[in-house]
Design a protein around this motif. Structure first.
Motif, PDB file in Angstrom:
ATOM      1  N   LYS A  59     174.455  86.780 -30.184  1.00 13.75           N
ATOM      2  CA  LYS A  59     174.191  85.528 -29.471  1.00 13.75           C
ATOM      3  C   LYS A  59     173.232  85.788 -28.306  1.00 13.75           C
ATOM      4  CE  LYS A  59     175.303  81.098 -28.816  1.00 13.75           C
ATOM      5  NZ  LYS A  59     176.589  80.529 -28.386  1.00 13.75           N
ATOM      6  N   LYS A  69     169.829  83.871 -27.555  1.00 13.96           N
ATOM      7  CA  LYS A  69     169.607  83.181 -26.274  1.00 13.96           C
ATOM      8  C   LYS A  69     168.324  83.681 -25.609  1.00 13.96           C
ATOM      9  CE  LYS A  69     174.416  82.454 -24.883  1.00 13.96           C
ATOM     10  NZ  LYS A  69     175.359  82.661 -23.772  1.00 13.96           N
ATOM     11  N   PHE A 118     173.744  80.162 -18.725  1.00 12.43           N
ATOM     12  CA  PHE A 118     174.031  80.567 -20.101  1.00 12.43           C
ATOM     13  C   PHE A 118     173.544  81.967 -20.463  1.00 12.43           C
ATOM     14  CE2 PHE A 118     173.645  75.860 -20.330  1.00 12.43           C
ATOM     15  CZ  PHE A 118     174.991  75.598 -20.559  1.00 12.43           C
ATOM     16  N   LEU A 165     183.361  80.707 -18.393  1.00 10.29           N
ATOM     17  CA  LEU A 165     183.322  79.946 -19.642  1.00 10.29           C
ATOM     18  C   LEU A 165     183.538  78.447 -19.395  1.00 10.29           C
ATOM     19  CD1 LEU A 165     182.838  81.184 -22.418  1.00 10.29           C
ATOM     20  CD2 LEU A 165     185.281  80.903 -22.890  1.00 10.29           C
ATOM     21  N   ARG A 208     180.273  76.934 -18.337  1.00  4.98           N
ATOM     22  CA  ARG A 208     179.385  76.842 -19.505  1.00  4.98           C
ATOM     23  C   ARG A 208     179.768  75.668 -20.397  1.00  4.98           C
ATOM     24  NH1 ARG A 208     177.499  82.615 -21.366  1.00  4.98           N
ATOM     25  NH2 ARG A 208     177.412  83.619 -19.354  1.00  4.98           N
ATOM     26  N   ALA A 209     181.080  75.545 -20.643  1.00  2.82           N
ATOM     27  CA  ALA A 209     181.562  74.460 -21.514  1.00  2.82           C
ATOM     28  C   ALA A 209     181.254  73.100 -20.895  1.00  2.82           C
ATOM     29  CB  ALA A 209     183.059  74.621 -21.754  1.00  2.82           C
ATOM     30  N   MET A 243     177.214  72.692 -21.109  1.00  5.38           N
ATOM     31  CA  MET A 243     176.514  72.778 -22.400  1.00  5.38           C
ATOM     32  C   MET A 243     176.078  71.415 -22.958  1.00  5.38           C
ATOM     33  SD  MET A 243     175.003  74.381 -24.650  1.00  5.38           S
ATOM     34  CE  MET A 243     175.257  76.130 -24.616  1.00  5.38           C
ATOM     35  N   LYS A 266     180.222  79.027 -34.506  1.00  8.93           N
ATOM     36  CA  LYS A 266     180.609  79.417 -33.151  1.00  8.93           C
ATOM     37  C   LYS A 266     181.470  80.676 -33.193  1.00  8.93           C
ATOM     38  CE  LYS A 266     181.868  76.914 -28.959  1.00  8.93           C
ATOM     39  NZ  LYS A 266     180.938  77.665 -28.144  1.00  8.93           N
ATOM     40  N   SER A 326     182.745  82.342 -27.089  1.00  8.35           N
ATOM     41  CA  SER A 326     181.325  82.431 -26.738  1.00  8.35           C
ATOM     42  C   SER A 326     180.789  81.050 -26.372  1.00  8.35           C
ATOM     43  CB  SER A 326     180.502  83.020 -27.859  1.00  8.35           C
ATOM     44  OG  SER A 326     180.283  82.054 -28.841  1.00  8.35           O
TER      45      SER A 326
HETATM   46  C1  ASC Z   1     177.335  79.720 -23.716  1.00  4.78           C
HETATM   47  C2  ASC Z   1     177.401  79.994 -25.099  1.00  4.78           C
HETATM   48  C3  ASC Z   1     178.035  78.980 -25.713  1.00  4.78           C
HETATM   49  C4  ASC Z   1     178.442  77.987 -24.710  1.00  4.78           C
HETATM   50  C5  ASC Z   1     179.955  77.829 -24.679  1.00  4.78           C
HETATM   51  C6  ASC Z   1     180.332  76.681 -23.810  1.00  4.78           C
HETATM   52  O1  ASC Z   1     176.812  80.404 -22.867  1.00  4.78           O
HETATM   53  O2  ASC Z   1     176.923  81.059 -25.706  1.00  4.78           O
HETATM   54  O3  ASC Z   1     178.259  78.841 -26.997  1.00  4.78           O
HETATM   55  O4  ASC Z   1     177.966  78.510 -23.463  1.00  4.78           O
HETATM   56  O5  ASC Z   1     180.547  78.966 -24.198  1.00  4.78           O
HETATM   57  O6  ASC Z   1     180.325  75.495 -24.535  1.00  4.78           O
END
Ligand code: ASC
Length: 232
Positions: free
Chosen positions: A79, A83, A142, A149, A152-153, A156, A228, A232
């Protein structure tokens, strides 16, 4: 390859790459054949870098960056690598967009043409500023490993929504820019008489729109998303 509708994905991917590549070629033909060519001297030759760099970077490369996670043969790659490719392509696009703005301001200032009065320029500058913010947000939240996390969630969906909003805005800005340039530049014969350059650039505008439509379709198919990974 465990992917629903793999052949359909490939067909759309190849179509998007072809249409995107053709859009870049059309921009080059426009400035090299119909306009004065390219240069960096404060004249129209310098302005001509603006469409070339925008279509190459802000349309084509940004479009590829958006769908890079969808390529099934990269699903075995880490990943973090994906990224980095996503961020790298967006960074290249941002640099080309900035250089393309420098070309326009340089040309305007050398010729005493006013800056930032048209709707094209307002929407375009807004898109570039939002793109930079999006790049910074993506990098710190990210890409770097520090963000929790939960953050990030939370961010996103906003990142995904903003990315598509900016990409769509860029396409709209390109269409406004082409129209503006043709109304200024095509005098005799006028744009209203639909000369060959008008037909050519209208076709080019349609290509850019179709490229955007293909990228939008590819990225919004849930069955073509990268599976997914846990945590992550
Ligand atoms: C990240 C990543 C994801 C999202 C997830 C939050 O950095 O790799 O898949 O954020 O963790 O939705």
């Amino acid at each position: 390859m465990a992917m629903e509708g793999y052949r359909g994905f490939l067909a759309l991917l190849v179509s998007a790459l072809l249409v995107g590549f053709l859009s870049v070629i059309f921009t080059l033909i426009w400035v090299l054949h119909y306009r004065e060519g390219l240069g960096w001297d404060g004249t129209a030759l310098e302005f001509n870098w603006h469409p070339v760099l925008i279509v190459t970077g802000f349309v084509f490369i940004q479009g590829i960056a958006i769908i890079v996670y969808r390529l099934p043969w990269t699903w075995k790659c880490s990943k973090l690598l994906m990224k980095s490719i996503h961020a790298g392509l967006n960074t290249v696009a941002a640099i080309l967009a900035i250089i393309s703005l420098v070309a326009v301001f340089d040309f305007h200032n050398a010729r005493k043409i006013p800056n930032m009065y048209s709707l094209h320029s307002w929407v375009g500058l807004a898109a570039v500023i939002l793109y930079m913010l999006q790049l910074l947000l993506g990098f710190f939240v990210f890409l770097l490993p520090w963000a929790p996390l939960s953050l990030r969630a939370l961010l996103m969906p906003i990142h995904v929504y903003s990315g598509l909003l900016i990409f769509g805005t860029v396409i709209a800005t390109v269409l406004m820019g082409v129209t503006e340039k043709l109304i200024f530049a095509l005098q005799s014969p006028a744009y209203s008489t639909l000369p060959p350059e008008g037909v050519f650039t209208n076709t080019f505008g349609l290509l850019v729109l179709v490229f955007g439509a293909l990228i939008f379709w590819i990225v919004t198919r849930p069955q073509w998303k990268r599976p997914k990974e846990p945590n992550s």
